[in-house]
Design a protein around this motif. Structure first.
Motif, PDB file in Angstrom:
ATOM      1  N   ALA A  29       0.838  -1.205   0.000  1.00  0.00           N
ATOM      2  CA  ALA A  29       0.000   0.000   0.000  1.00  0.00           C
ATOM      3  C   ALA A  29       0.870   1.252   0.000  1.00  0.00           C
ATOM      4  O   ALA A  29       0.599   2.224  -0.723  1.00  0.00           O
ATOM      5  N   TYR A  30       1.942   1.221   0.801  1.00  0.00           N
ATOM      6  CA  TYR A  30       2.820   2.390   0.836  1.00  0.00           C
ATOM      7  C   TYR A  30       3.572   2.560  -0.483  1.00  0.00           C
ATOM      8  O   TYR A  30       3.701   3.681  -0.995  1.00  0.00           O
ATOM      9  N   ILE A  31       4.058   1.458  -1.035  1.00  0.00           N
ATOM     10  CA  ILE A  31       4.805   1.541  -2.299  1.00  0.00           C
ATOM     11  C   ILE A  31       3.932   2.098  -3.414  1.00  0.00           C
ATOM     12  O   ILE A  31       4.372   2.942  -4.213  1.00  0.00           O
ATOM     13  N   GLN A  32       2.692   1.663  -3.460  1.00  0.00           N
ATOM     14  CA  GLN A  32       1.786   2.166  -4.499  1.00  0.00           C
ATOM     15  C   GLN A  32       1.539   3.662  -4.342  1.00  0.00           C
ATOM     16  O   GLN A  32       1.535   4.403  -5.334  1.00  0.00           O
ATOM     17  N   SER A  33       1.353   4.105  -3.113  1.00  0.00           N
ATOM     18  CA  SER A  33       1.135   5.539  -2.903  1.00  0.00           C
ATOM     19  C   SER A  33       2.403   6.329  -3.213  1.00  0.00           C
ATOM     20  O   SER A  33       2.344   7.435  -3.771  1.00  0.00           O
ATOM     21  N   ALA A  34       3.565   5.765  -2.882  1.00  0.00           N
ATOM     22  CA  ALA A  34       4.833   6.441  -3.157  1.00  0.00           C
ATOM     23  C   ALA A  34       5.093   6.526  -4.657  1.00  0.00           C
ATOM     24  O   ALA A  34       5.548   7.564  -5.167  1.00  0.00           O
TER      25      ALA A  34
END
Length: 436
Positions: free
Chosen positions: A174-179
């Motif tokens: 989830a964090y990688i996608q937002s980043a």
């Protein structure tokens, strides 16, 4: 003299079994993020190489780091286990290794492009702490489960571990996608995934330290004695009486062989997907998340079957699944086919690891569990030195041919299956019930 151990209660509180299993839940995030899905690929693709690993050098460096780590565990595990048994220090040692793994995992966030020495040093220290902690938590199994329940409880813990790995990977994804949506590159978002992993490990391990009991009773040191001298003496005693525990030692050799294959797949599967199949980091994370689900199902299902069918027979079935999966992986070139193979690997992964841990528990007297699980750690880490290093050398010698390297891994499972046929499960259990 040996450490006295309190009898196993007729009914261990469910809360305590859950607390034991929660450590599998807690530490699995480290395996999935650092060793399997994110940092290993980041090390090969960014830290140690500029772009794709065409020459195989970056892959070789990663396998060298894993080999050094596992050599350190190999030489220390039995002695530390014997010390923990004598002084009833399993929980204390577990706390120390947990803190160390959390600390060094968080520090990995400061490794960037070109920081090869720093990256290798920190991952060696973090993995050393992680692997040592695995041995100490496993040594509690004979204290909380009878022989007839070890397969079920080990499978319960291992399946819960895959759920933990899945949760941490989900948070990282989830964090990688937002980043990535913000335009960040790997050098910006990978460090945050390492902090997420460290924080989740620390948080999820708390129930273990609150509720899990240390049932061993410490034995006082005689004048002039010290724990290290006693630790070495206990290991020497065990080795001198290896004939009494011949099925344990036969199985440890067997485990060392087939674990060469397991450790290779765990450490290098995502690198294979990245380099041979062209998977992106995001695709790798999704792949590992799905595999975690099948691994949890495999560990839980085969754990229930194991107590009825027998540990040796159950393990033999899982090794056959491993062989089929790796042969298919060599011939399959499509991504759809690779997904099928990956889920076969997940099914075999969870069940074979759980069955192996339970079998060692069945062959171990409770009062020497940490020492014997130290030998389990020794066998596993010897395999972790040999297996990935063989993969890295084959990749290097074949100029980056990951398919050829993967096929060579299949031989470890075939040899392990043949060696497993020499283990007498009933005799091994009897030896544990009547220690020398």
């Amino acid at each position: 003299m040996v450490t006295e151990t309190l009898p196993i209660p007729l009914t261990v509180p469910r809360r305590e079994v859950l607390a034991w299993a929660m450590y599998d839940f807690a530490n699995s995030g480290y395996t999935t993020v650092v060793l399997t899905a994110v940092f290993n690929a980041y090390f090969v693709g960014v830290v140690a190489a500029n772009g794709a690993d065409r020459s195989g050098t970056a892959t070789l460096l990663w396998t060298v780091a894993m080999a050094i780590t596992n050599f350190l565990v190999l030489v220390s595990a039995p002695v530390l286990g014997a010390i923990a048994d004598h002084g009833a220090h399993k929980k204390r040692f577990l706390a120390f290794t947990t803190f160390g793994c959390v600390l060094f995992t968080a520090a990995l966030a400061f490794v960037g492009r070109g920081d090869v020495a720093l990256g290798m040093t920190l991952v060696i220290l973090a993995t050393l702490m992680f692997a040592s902690g695995e041995n100490f938590i496993a040594a509690f199994l004979p204290e909380i489960a009878s022989q007839k329940e070890m397969g079920r409880i080990s499978g319960y813990g291992w399946s819960l571990g895959y759920v933990g790995g899945l949760l941490v990977l989900g948070l990282c994804l989830a964090y990688i996608q937002s980043a990535q949506a913000r335009g960040d590159v790997a050098e910006q978002y990978v460090p945050v995934t390492l902090w997420i992993t460290a924080a989740m490990f620390a948080l999820a391990a708390l129930p273990t330290f609150i509720w899990l009991r240390e049932r061993a009773v410490p034995h006082r040191l005689a004048p002039g004695e010290n724990y290290f001298r006693i630790g070495f003496a206990r290991v020497r005693h065990t080795l001198a009486h290896a004939r009494h525990y011949r099925d344990l030692f036969r199985f440890l050799v067997t485990l060392a062989v087939y674990y060469c294959g397991i450790n290779t797949v765990v450490v290098l599967a995502v690198i294979y997907a990245q380099e041979a199949m062209g998977f992106t980091m995001q695709e790798n994370i999704i792949l590992i998340m799905v595999v975690n689900v099948t691994a949890a199902v495999g560990a839980l299902t085969f754990g229930l079957v194991q107590d009825r069918l027998g540990s040796v027979r159950t393990l033999a079935v899982t090794l056959v699944v491993w062989v089929v999966a790796l042969v298919l992986a060599y011939f399959i070139e499509s991504r759809a086919g690779f997904w099928v193979v990956a889920n076969l690997v997940g099914l075999a992964l969870g069940s074979s690891q759980s069955a192996g841990r339970a079998l060692v528990g069945q062959f171990s007297p409770p009062e020497r569990a940490a020492e014997f699980f130290g030998l389990w750690g020794l066998a596993g880490k010897l395999a972790a030195v040999i297996g990935p290093l063989v993969y890295g050398l084959v990749t290097f010698l074949t100029h980056g041919n990951h398919r050829q390297a993967l096929l060579s891994t299949c031989a470890f499972f075939i040899a392990g299956l043949l060696l497993l046929l020499t283990v007498n499960e009933r005799r091994g259990r009897a030896a544990a019930m009547h220690p020398d």
